[in-house]
Scaffold this active site. Structure first.
Site, short mmCIF file in Angstrom:
data_model
loop_
_atom_site.label_atom_id
_atom_site.label_comp_id
_atom_site.label_asym_id
_atom_site.label_seq_id
_atom_site.Cartn_x
_atom_site.Cartn_y
_atom_site.Cartn_z
N ARG A 15 0.79 -1.25 -0.08
CA ARG A 15 -0.09 -0.10 0.15
C ARG A 15 0.72 1.32 0.13
NH1 ARG A 15 -3.58 -1.09 4.78
NH2 ARG A 15 -2.03 -2.84 5.30
N GLN A 73 13.58 -14.50 5.68
CA GLN A 73 12.18 -15.01 5.34
C GLN A 73 11.92 -14.89 3.98
OE1 GLN A 73 8.78 -12.79 6.53
NE2 GLN A 73 7.49 -14.69 7.03
N LYS A 349 33.96 24.98 -1.13
CA LYS A 349 33.87 23.52 -1.35
C LYS A 349 35.05 22.89 -0.94
CE LYS A 349 35.15 20.07 -4.58
NZ LYS A 349 36.25 19.78 -5.51
N TYR A 364 33.98 31.95 -5.20
CA TYR A 364 34.04 30.58 -4.98
C TYR A 364 35.42 30.07 -4.57
CZ TYR A 364 34.77 25.62 -6.67
OH TYR A 364 35.11 24.26 -6.37
N ASN A 384 40.13 25.69 -9.77
CA ASN A 384 40.50 24.33 -9.27
C ASN A 384 40.55 23.55 -10.20
OD1 ASN A 384 37.89 24.69 -9.12
ND2 ASN A 384 37.83 23.10 -7.33
C1 UD1 Z 1 -0.56 -7.80 13.09
C2 UD1 Z 1 -1.14 -8.53 13.93
C3 UD1 Z 1 -2.37 -7.83 14.59
C4 UD1 Z 1 -2.14 -6.45 15.05
C5 UD1 Z 1 -1.42 -5.72 13.88
C6 UD1 Z 1 -0.67 -4.39 14.55
C7 UD1 Z 1 -0.75 -11.07 13.39
C8 UD1 Z 1 -1.32 -12.25 12.67
N1 UD1 Z 1 -1.71 -9.84 13.47
O1 UD1 Z 1 -1.36 -7.49 11.91
O2 UD1 Z 1 -2.88 -8.64 15.59
O3 UD1 Z 1 -3.17 -5.97 15.56
O4 UD1 Z 1 -0.19 -6.39 13.50
O5 UD1 Z 1 -0.34 -3.47 13.73
O6 UD1 Z 1 0.41 -10.97 13.70
N2 UD1 Z 1 5.75 -9.43 8.44
C9 UD1 Z 1 6.94 -10.20 7.98
N3 UD1 Z 1 6.53 -11.26 7.26
C10 UD1 Z 1 5.30 -11.85 7.20
C11 UD1 Z 1 4.26 -11.08 7.63
C12 UD1 Z 1 4.56 -9.79 8.13
O7 UD1 Z 1 8.03 -9.77 8.23
O8 UD1 Z 1 5.21 -12.80 6.70
C13 UD1 Z 1 5.98 -8.11 8.77
C14 UD1 Z 1 5.41 -6.81 8.02
O9 UD1 Z 1 6.43 -6.52 7.29
C15 UD1 Z 1 5.41 -5.98 9.22
C16 UD1 Z 1 4.83 -6.64 10.33
O10 UD1 Z 1 5.46 -8.04 10.18
O11 UD1 Z 1 6.28 -5.16 9.61
C17 UD1 Z 1 3.08 -6.81 10.51
O12 UD1 Z 1 2.59 -7.54 9.46
P1 UD1 Z 1 1.25 -6.97 8.84
O13 UD1 Z 1 1.00 -8.00 7.98
O14 UD1 Z 1 1.16 -5.63 8.86
O15 UD1 Z 1 0.23 -7.55 10.24
P2 UD1 Z 1 -1.42 -7.05 10.34
O16 UD1 Z 1 -2.14 -7.90 9.39
O17 UD1 Z 1 -1.35 -5.56 10.39
#
Ligand code: UD1
Ligand code: CA
Length: 457
Positions: A15, A73, A349, A364, A384
């Protein structure tokens, strides 16, 4: 008790519509993930593992100065899966691990300290940081029975009753490492999003009769960034926080709404900042300075009682009691001394300017070493660059450079020498000499009349 932290930073962030991984977008001049790392370090958490995935190499290179470790990951299968990918980091450890999101940069040091404290004092297996929201949509809900936390249910998995719950999961937690590791193996994707949810660990722990606690805090600190709009909102909150800190420290900011101070900038007491200033990077401003309107100062050290107006200063230092601008440009690797004047339309500079030297207008100075108490006339140019290479100009102490002088480098002007206005200097000038390098003036009598150029009426 051993403490460590995981930062989830593997998602791309669709997004935010960017080629750059989301956690590298900057808030008040610093990448979101680095805000989280720096705040963790302030709360004395040394051992930090960042879980990277989308744009892994970029995230690594932009955090490398901070001495963290990484887990990869490769595929983003959910927050639970992300933590599982840090198994190498977690295994064989015992103590507390806190989990943070790399896209939530507003978390405060005090809150982190408090979260660990409550977690340890209550002997919890998990402690969740939560907030109360009027509109909780999108967030995981904290489901309690009385005061006791039972589980977290993701918005998309909530029933009608659960949707009414206003207490939300911030995505920040503390876990007992061994207990967490035990549960991770049992996560499933049996939910509406088909993801491994980290939040499912809470119910698993409860099923094992483990203690789970929650710390409720103001929502502002846990705001996450998913879009550019949220990025700008978080920026505004952090900017206000930073400005308030400086106001508290005895700095006058005439209009905080239009003053942009980076997260790591330091400013001495009694400095006055007019509107339109942008202070960035590791800039340090001394005491008693006046920053008149509209300057940008990046990664630079400014001494005491310095006045700067409508100028740009990059990766340089400026000594005490010096004045800069209006409309001066000090480029990287310049060292400007004490009591110096760098005036209007002057560019410096990669040069050193000694104490008490005046470079007042339209000049300069590049790749130069300038001594103390020199005076530059208006319109001096160090030449220069010969089209291929850059060369150095050396000017000793107490030298006087007349107006409109070209100093063709490499060239040395020794101490106590003078250069006549309008000279193009190609040879060294020795101490005590006056150099004149311009054609002698001839006045040709009657020339205009002879050419018939006198205008009649
Ligand atoms: C998550 C929580 C939710 C909470 C919310 C708060 C879970 C299942 N849900 O939801 O309860 O209210 O955060 O903002 O955890 N990320 C990874 N790898 C992944 C998925 C996510 O590194 O496979 C990272 C994302 O980059 C991000 C963070 O984890 O920084 C949160 O992931 P996001 O998908 O935004 O979780 P939410 O659906 O918002
Ligand atoms: Ca999120």
């Amino acid at each position: 008790m051993y403490k460590c932290a995981l930062i989830l930073a593997a998602g791309q962030g669709k997004r935010i519509k960017s080629d750059l991984p989301k956690v590298l977008h900057k808030v008040c001049g610093k990448e979101m993930v680095n805000h989280v790392i720096d705040t963790l370090r302030k709360s004395k958490i040394e051992d930090i593992n960042v879980i990277v995935g989308k744009g892994a190499e970029l995230v690594k290179s932009n955090t490398s100065s901070r001495n963290v470790s990484y887990s990869l990951q490769e595929e983003q299968l959910g927050t639970g899966h992300a933590v599982k990918c840090a198994m190498e980091f977690l295994k064989d450890k015992s103590g507390t691990v806190a989990v943070f999101n790399g896209d939530a940069p507003l978390i405060k040091e005090d809150t982190i300290v408090k979260l660990f404290k409550i977690h340890e004092e209550n002997n919890n297996s998990a402690t969740i940081l939560t907030s109360i929201l009027d509109d909780a949509s999108g967030y995981g809900r904290i489901i309690r029975s009385g005061d006791e936390v039972l589980k977290i249910v993701e918005h998309k998995d909530c029933n009608e009753e659960e949707l009414k719950v206003k207490e939300i999961n911030s995505g920040i937690y503390c876990f007992e490492i061994e207990k967490l590791v035990e549960c991770l193996g049992n996560l499933s994707t049996n939910n509406s999003q088909g993801e491994y949810y980290l939040t499912d660990v809470i119910e698993m722990l409860k099923d094992k009769a483990e203690r789970v606690g929650a710390l409720v805090i103001d929502h502002e600190e846990t705001l996450g960034v998913n879009s550019r709009l949220q990025l700008s909102e978080v920026e505004a909150i952090l900017r206000k926080r930073i400005n308030n800190k400086h106001l508290d420290n005895g700095i006058t900011i005439i209009d905080p709404m239009t003053t942009y101070i980076g997260a790591d900038v330091e400013i001495g007491q009694d400095t006055i900042i007019y509107p339109g200033n942008v202070l960035e990077g590791n800039t340090k401003i001394g005491k008693g300075c006046t920053l008149f309107p509209n300057s940008r100062i990046n990664n630079s050290i400014i001494g005491k009682n310095v006045e700067i107006q409508s100028s740009v200063i990059l990766d340089s230092s400026v000594g005490n009691n010096t004045t800069v601008g209006p409309f001066a440009y000090i480029r990287p690797e310049s060292v400007v001394g004490d009591n110096v004047r760098i005036g209007d339309f002057v560019e410096i500079k990669k040069s050193t300017i000694g104490n008490n030297t005046k470079v007042s207008h339209l000049t300069y100075v590049g790749d130069s070493e300038v001594g103390e108490s020199c005076n530059f006339g208006c319109g001096t140019v160090t030449v220069n660059y010969d089209g291929t290479n850059k060369h150095k100009t050396v000017i000793g102490n107490n030298s006087f450079i007349g107006c409109n002088t070209n100093l063709i480098s490499p060239v040395t002007i020794e101490d106590n020498s003078y250069i006549a206005a309008g000279s193009t200097i190609t040879n060294d000038v020795h101490s005590g000499e006056l150099a004149v390098a311009r054609a002698k003036q001839r006045n040709i009598e009657g020339w205009v009349d002879k050419r018939g150029l006198i205008k009649k009426k």
